[in-house]
Design an enzyme around this catalytic site. Sequence first.
Site, mmCIF file in Angstrom:
data_model
loop_
_atom_site.group_PDB
_atom_site.id
_atom_site.type_symbol
_atom_site.label_atom_id
_atom_site.label_comp_id
_atom_site.label_asym_id
_atom_site.label_seq_id
_atom_site.Cartn_x
_atom_site.Cartn_y
_atom_site.Cartn_z
ATOM 1 N N THR A 186 -3.318 1.593 -0.131
ATOM 2 C CA THR A 186 -4.533 0.582 0.235
ATOM 3 C C THR A 186 -5.927 1.075 0.128
ATOM 4 O O THR A 186 -6.346 2.388 0.235
ATOM 5 C CB THR A 186 -4.388 -0.021 1.707
ATOM 6 O OG1 THR A 186 -5.616 -0.677 2.089
ATOM 7 C CG2 THR A 186 -4.338 1.272 2.765
ATOM 8 N N GLU A 196 -8.055 0.392 2.156
ATOM 9 C CA GLU A 196 -8.474 0.663 3.385
ATOM 10 C C GLU A 196 -8.643 2.446 3.568
ATOM 11 O O GLU A 196 -9.356 2.603 4.293
ATOM 12 C CB GLU A 196 -7.862 0.095 4.353
ATOM 13 C CG GLU A 196 -7.708 -1.281 4.839
ATOM 14 C CD GLU A 196 -9.337 -1.682 5.228
ATOM 15 O OE1 GLU A 196 -9.543 -1.184 6.404
ATOM 16 O OE2 GLU A 196 -10.191 -2.401 4.764
ATOM 17 N N TYR A 199 -4.690 1.253 11.222
ATOM 18 C CA TYR A 199 -4.029 0.990 10.123
ATOM 19 C C TYR A 199 -4.252 2.019 8.949
ATOM 20 O O TYR A 199 -3.318 2.409 8.395
ATOM 21 C CB TYR A 199 -4.391 -0.322 9.761
ATOM 22 C CG TYR A 199 -3.778 -1.005 8.321
ATOM 23 C CD1 TYR A 199 -2.582 -1.267 8.099
ATOM 24 C CD2 TYR A 199 -4.807 -1.008 7.241
ATOM 25 C CE1 TYR A 199 -2.425 -1.651 6.829
ATOM 26 C CE2 TYR A 199 -4.376 -1.129 5.981
ATOM 27 C CZ TYR A 199 -2.992 -1.692 5.735
ATOM 28 O OH TYR A 199 -2.491 -1.769 4.543
ATOM 29 N N LYS A 221 -1.829 4.598 7.094
ATOM 30 C CA LYS A 221 -1.973 4.668 5.659
ATOM 31 C C LYS A 221 -1.959 6.017 4.891
ATOM 32 O O LYS A 221 -1.687 6.406 3.652
ATOM 33 C CB LYS A 221 -2.443 3.377 4.830
ATOM 34 C CG LYS A 221 -1.678 2.009 5.096
ATOM 35 C CD LYS A 221 -0.695 1.837 4.369
ATOM 36 C CE LYS A 221 -0.208 0.432 4.445
ATOM 37 N NZ LYS A 221 1.213 0.216 3.762
#
Length: 343
Positions: A131, A133, A155, A159
């Site tokens: 991601t 992110e 999160y 990841k």
Amino acid sequence: MKKKALIFGVTGQDGAYLSKFLLKKNYVVHGVKRKTSLINTKRIDDIYEEPNKKKKSFFLHFGDVIDYGSVFNLITTIKPDEIYNLSAQSHVAVSFEIPEYTANTNALGALRILEVIKNFNKKIKFYQAGTSELFGKVQEIPQNENTKFYPRSPYAVSKLFAHWITVNYREAHDIFAANGILFNHESPLRGETFVTQKIVKGLVKIKLGHREKLLLGNIYSKRDWGHAQDYVEGMWKILQQRKPKDYVLATGKTFTVKYFIKKVSEKLNLKLVWKGKGLKEKAYLNGKPVIEINKRYFRPSEVDLLIGDARKARKELNWKPKKNLDSIIDDMIFYEKKNFNGK
Ligand code: NAP
Ligand code: GDD
């Protein structure tokens, strides 16, 4: 012989699009669904096949990536050629409330799958749903495969582990394991609590007179939004390369959440007038407030700006997004209006 794919996270937005894409490519697709109290296969009901059907191409199995036994049994009995790990507690804001569960699913989930591949059959190709992110507090604009990571949520940190464990199993155990570093991608199948879907659903209901107000958080963050349909093709292409590598998939364009609201409201012919600042900022329709800013939707640490540089994917995968923001919104509004059932 048809190729066999195993998808963890088949009931999610990307799982649904990827299943349909792979079935069109003549794969046999096995998907892993969780046991939930309500049926969670809405997004894939249209490709469901009767258990007794001859030459079935789409199979569903119960499983959970936090349960090593189920991961082991699924991989060793199905014997897939390719595994796509799309499973995740994928909501950034929620990850601040359930960080340990998020890490268990997103970080250790990837590790559990890789362990089975390592011990059972190193020829299985592995795709990990990475991601944008990871870039978090961005260290460079735009972001590409070499940009330093700076995750800003449980999160994103979970990841980050999944990203590096995928790289590590590739380098240490010679497994075809690759990360897609995907920027936000949306569609009519997007989860209802992500901002684009929340805006589309909220404004369609306001337009149809079934709702009075929409509450949002930070409307000034910027995202690089693509369409999920384009991005699942990229996932597949990543696994068809000669060598496993990591790729950014992005549109290269970024817009604020407020701009997204503007586009949706214009397409619905809602004339919004914005007034006020900060938590007092509101959008009015015919003098009545219809959008308000609410503190509960702000995150303890925000990712302010994402914009991707997908030149590597363009060059090596011959991948580029076909749908722009306008067509994504048109698609979402069309589906929402068509399926609106008065609730
Ligand atoms: P999504 O709609 O939230 O789907 C997530 C899927 O994971 C669902 O099928 C969910 O099952 C499943 N899942 C959750 N916990 C699980 C567990 N413990 N074991 C097995 N399955 C589990 O997410 P998405 O938008 O399709 O995204 C797919 C993947 O790409 C995710 O890993 C996400 O983090 C990542 N990603 C998404 C984007 C994006 O913009 N969409 C961008 C970059 C990366 P239920 O249906 O039962 O909840
Ligand atoms: N969800 C949500 N709800 N977000 C809001 C709201 C709201 O009411 N109001 C403002 N936002 C802002 C968020 O603070 C964030 O800056 C932006 O809208 C986008 O939020 P989301 O749609 O929840 O997506 P995300 O960018 O946090 O995460 C998504 O994209 C990532 C890729 O960059 C998810 O799909 C992640 O799983 C994915 O990795």
